[in-house]
Design a protein around this motif. Sequence first.
Motif, mmCIF file in Angstrom:
data_model
loop_
_atom_site.group_PDB
_atom_site.id
_atom_site.type_symbol
_atom_site.label_atom_id
_atom_site.label_comp_id
_atom_site.label_asym_id
_atom_site.label_seq_id
_atom_site.Cartn_x
_atom_site.Cartn_y
_atom_site.Cartn_z
ATOM 1 N N SER A 96 0.838 -1.203 0.000
ATOM 2 C CA SER A 96 0.000 0.000 0.000
ATOM 3 C C SER A 96 0.869 1.249 0.000
ATOM 4 O O SER A 96 2.073 1.188 0.233
ATOM 5 N N SER A 97 0.227 2.371 -0.276
ATOM 6 C CA SER A 97 0.919 3.658 -0.208
ATOM 7 C C SER A 97 -0.019 4.672 0.430
ATOM 8 O O SER A 97 -1.243 4.558 0.336
ATOM 9 N N ALA A 98 0.580 5.637 1.091
ATOM 10 C CA ALA A 98 -0.173 6.739 1.689
ATOM 11 C C ALA A 98 -0.125 7.912 0.717
ATOM 12 O O ALA A 98 0.826 8.047 -0.051
ATOM 13 N N PRO A 99 -1.152 8.777 0.733
ATOM 14 C CA PRO A 99 -1.111 9.952 -0.150
ATOM 15 C C PRO A 99 0.134 10.796 0.129
ATOM 16 O O PRO A 99 0.411 11.101 1.283
ATOM 17 N N GLN A 100 0.865 11.140 -0.891
ATOM 18 C CA GLN A 100 2.108 11.910 -0.789
ATOM 19 C C GLN A 100 3.013 11.369 0.313
ATOM 20 O O GLN A 100 3.713 12.112 0.995
ATOM 21 N N ASN A 101 2.934 10.023 0.527
ATOM 22 C CA ASN A 101 3.748 9.346 1.536
ATOM 23 C C ASN A 101 3.586 9.929 2.937
ATOM 24 O O ASN A 101 4.502 9.901 3.745
ATOM 25 N N GLU A 102 2.403 10.459 3.248
ATOM 26 C CA GLU A 102 2.104 10.969 4.587
ATOM 27 C C GLU A 102 1.606 9.806 5.435
ATOM 28 O O GLU A 102 0.443 9.427 5.363
ATOM 29 N N LEU A 103 2.477 9.247 6.235
ATOM 30 C CA LEU A 103 2.117 8.062 7.006
ATOM 31 C C LEU A 103 1.074 8.358 8.077
ATOM 32 O O LEU A 103 0.445 7.443 8.601
ATOM 33 N N ASN A 104 0.862 9.636 8.429
ATOM 34 C CA ASN A 104 -0.181 9.980 9.394
ATOM 35 C C ASN A 104 -1.556 10.065 8.735
ATOM 36 O O ASN A 104 -2.554 10.271 9.414
ATOM 37 N N SER A 105 -1.621 9.931 7.435
ATOM 38 C CA SER A 105 -2.896 9.996 6.721
ATOM 39 C C SER A 105 -3.766 8.802 7.108
ATOM 40 O O SER A 105 -3.268 7.719 7.407
ATOM 41 N N SER A 106 -5.078 8.991 7.062
ATOM 42 C CA SER A 106 -6.007 7.893 7.350
ATOM 43 C C SER A 106 -6.326 7.085 6.090
ATOM 44 O O SER A 106 -7.104 6.143 6.149
ATOM 45 N N ASP A 107 -5.743 7.444 4.953
ATOM 46 C CA ASP A 107 -5.974 6.741 3.686
ATOM 47 C C ASP A 107 -4.781 5.861 3.328
ATOM 48 O O ASP A 107 -3.631 6.240 3.552
ATOM 49 N N ARG A 108 -5.102 4.705 2.740
ATOM 50 C CA ARG A 108 -4.079 3.854 2.148
ATOM 51 C C ARG A 108 -4.600 3.380 0.803
ATOM 52 O O ARG A 108 -5.764 2.993 0.677
ATOM 53 N N ARG A 109 -3.726 3.438 -0.196
ATOM 54 C CA ARG A 109 -4.088 2.988 -1.553
ATOM 55 C C ARG A 109 -3.421 1.670 -1.847
ATOM 56 O O ARG A 109 -2.255 1.467 -1.510
ATOM 57 N N VAL A 110 -4.179 0.791 -2.508
ATOM 58 C CA VAL A 110 -3.667 -0.500 -2.947
ATOM 59 C C VAL A 110 -4.002 -0.625 -4.424
ATOM 60 O O VAL A 110 -5.087 -0.225 -4.863
ATOM 61 N N HIS A 111 -3.062 -1.172 -5.195
ATOM 62 C CA HIS A 111 -3.271 -1.328 -6.634
ATOM 63 C C HIS A 111 -3.342 -2.816 -6.991
ATOM 64 O O HIS A 111 -2.579 -3.625 -6.474
ATOM 65 N N PHE A 112 -4.294 -3.149 -7.874
ATOM 66 C CA PHE A 112 -4.391 -4.492 -8.450
ATOM 67 C C PHE A 112 -4.383 -4.336 -9.968
ATOM 68 O O PHE A 112 -5.085 -3.470 -10.497
ATOM 69 N N ASP A 113 -3.614 -5.147 -10.661
ATOM 70 C CA ASP A 113 -3.642 -5.101 -12.122
ATOM 71 C C ASP A 113 -5.030 -5.436 -12.637
ATOM 72 O O ASP A 113 -5.534 -4.807 -13.556
ATOM 73 N N MET A 114 -5.649 -6.438 -12.021
ATOM 74 C CA MET A 114 -7.024 -6.783 -12.393
ATOM 75 C C MET A 114 -7.656 -7.629 -11.300
ATOM 76 O O MET A 114 -6.967 -8.282 -10.528
ATOM 77 N N VAL A 115 -8.979 -7.560 -11.270
ATOM 78 C CA VAL A 115 -9.779 -8.434 -10.419
ATOM 79 C C VAL A 115 -10.758 -9.095 -11.379
ATOM 80 O O VAL A 115 -11.608 -8.424 -11.969
ATOM 81 N N TYR A 116 -10.594 -10.392 -11.571
ATOM 82 C CA TYR A 116 -11.409 -11.105 -12.546
ATOM 83 C C TYR A 116 -12.890 -11.062 -12.179
ATOM 84 O O TYR A 116 -13.242 -11.012 -10.991
ATOM 85 N N ALA A 117 -13.741 -11.087 -13.199
ATOM 86 C CA ALA A 117 -15.186 -11.102 -12.996
ATOM 87 C C ALA A 117 -15.558 -12.217 -12.027
ATOM 88 O O ALA A 117 -15.061 -13.335 -12.155
ATOM 89 N N MET A 118 -16.372 -11.881 -11.049
ATOM 90 C CA MET A 118 -16.801 -12.799 -9.992
ATOM 91 C C MET A 118 -15.618 -13.318 -9.172
ATOM 92 O O MET A 118 -15.746 -14.279 -8.432
ATOM 93 N N GLY A 119 -14.476 -12.648 -9.304
ATOM 94 C CA GLY A 119 -13.279 -13.057 -8.576
ATOM 95 C C GLY A 119 -13.185 -12.364 -7.226
ATOM 96 O O GLY A 119 -13.718 -11.286 -7.015
ATOM 97 N N VAL A 120 -12.477 -13.018 -6.323
ATOM 98 C CA VAL A 120 -12.284 -12.508 -4.978
ATOM 99 C C VAL A 120 -10.788 -12.357 -4.739
ATOM 100 O O VAL A 120 -10.014 -13.267 -5.022
ATOM 101 N N VAL A 121 -10.385 -11.207 -4.230
ATOM 102 C CA VAL A 121 -8.984 -10.960 -3.869
ATOM 103 C C VAL A 121 -8.795 -11.453 -2.437
ATOM 104 O O VAL A 121 -9.669 -11.261 -1.583
ATOM 105 N N ASP A 122 -7.661 -12.083 -2.176
ATOM 106 C CA ASP A 122 -7.377 -12.512 -0.806
ATOM 107 C C ASP A 122 -7.562 -11.331 0.142
ATOM 108 O O ASP A 122 -7.242 -10.185 -0.207
ATOM 109 N N PRO A 123 -8.062 -11.593 1.349
ATOM 110 C CA PRO A 123 -8.317 -10.493 2.286
ATOM 111 C C PRO A 123 -7.071 -9.644 2.550
ATOM 112 O O PRO A 123 -5.959 -10.167 2.652
ATOM 113 N N GLN A 124 -7.295 -8.350 2.638
ATOM 114 C CA GLN A 124 -6.259 -7.396 3.028
ATOM 115 C C GLN A 124 -6.389 -7.233 4.537
ATOM 116 O O GLN A 124 -7.453 -6.840 5.025
ATOM 117 N N ALA A 125 -5.344 -7.534 5.290
ATOM 118 C CA ALA A 125 -5.403 -7.452 6.748
ATOM 119 C C ALA A 125 -5.033 -6.036 7.189
ATOM 120 O O ALA A 125 -3.853 -5.701 7.287
#
Length: 167
Positions: A96-125
Amino acid sequence: DTKSQKPLPLIARPPEKAILAPPQSPTAALQFGIYTKEFDEGGKLVPVLVTTLPAIDGVVTVPITTWATGTVTAKNVTVVFRICTACRYAEELKNSSAPQNELNSSDRRVHFDMVYAMGVVDPQALKIRPEPNVGHFTVSCMYACDNCGAATQPSERQNLEVFVSRP
């Protein structure tokens, strides 16, 4: 004298052409939640959107799963997880990454190349440290992808309510 004037001839006009919008391509859609092995009558997984989780050494682990609910594969997906301002991430979410690398931010971004139709991504802890006086908190999920239509706005976010059980 109006009687001596000839009536104007009627002129036929071609009908207005109907303006048709181009057909819309189907778009991908994502759903977030904690998934168990429960299914609805239609055979779809049922997300848990309100739950109680234990605080172990002050940390609540929230296993959020991303599910592509439709028949279209989501491509180039960015997911934003937002926690309440009374909470902090106890550890960084993998990849994951924080906006402008601000680790105190309450947001985290995660990137996936793709999520297949009816597909499930392993849980993010998400390991979250709520303030000691916080009895519950919200994790909001927003997303955008190349074929999801417009990015979800904060008003359209999907929320997971977590009640904290403490020993």
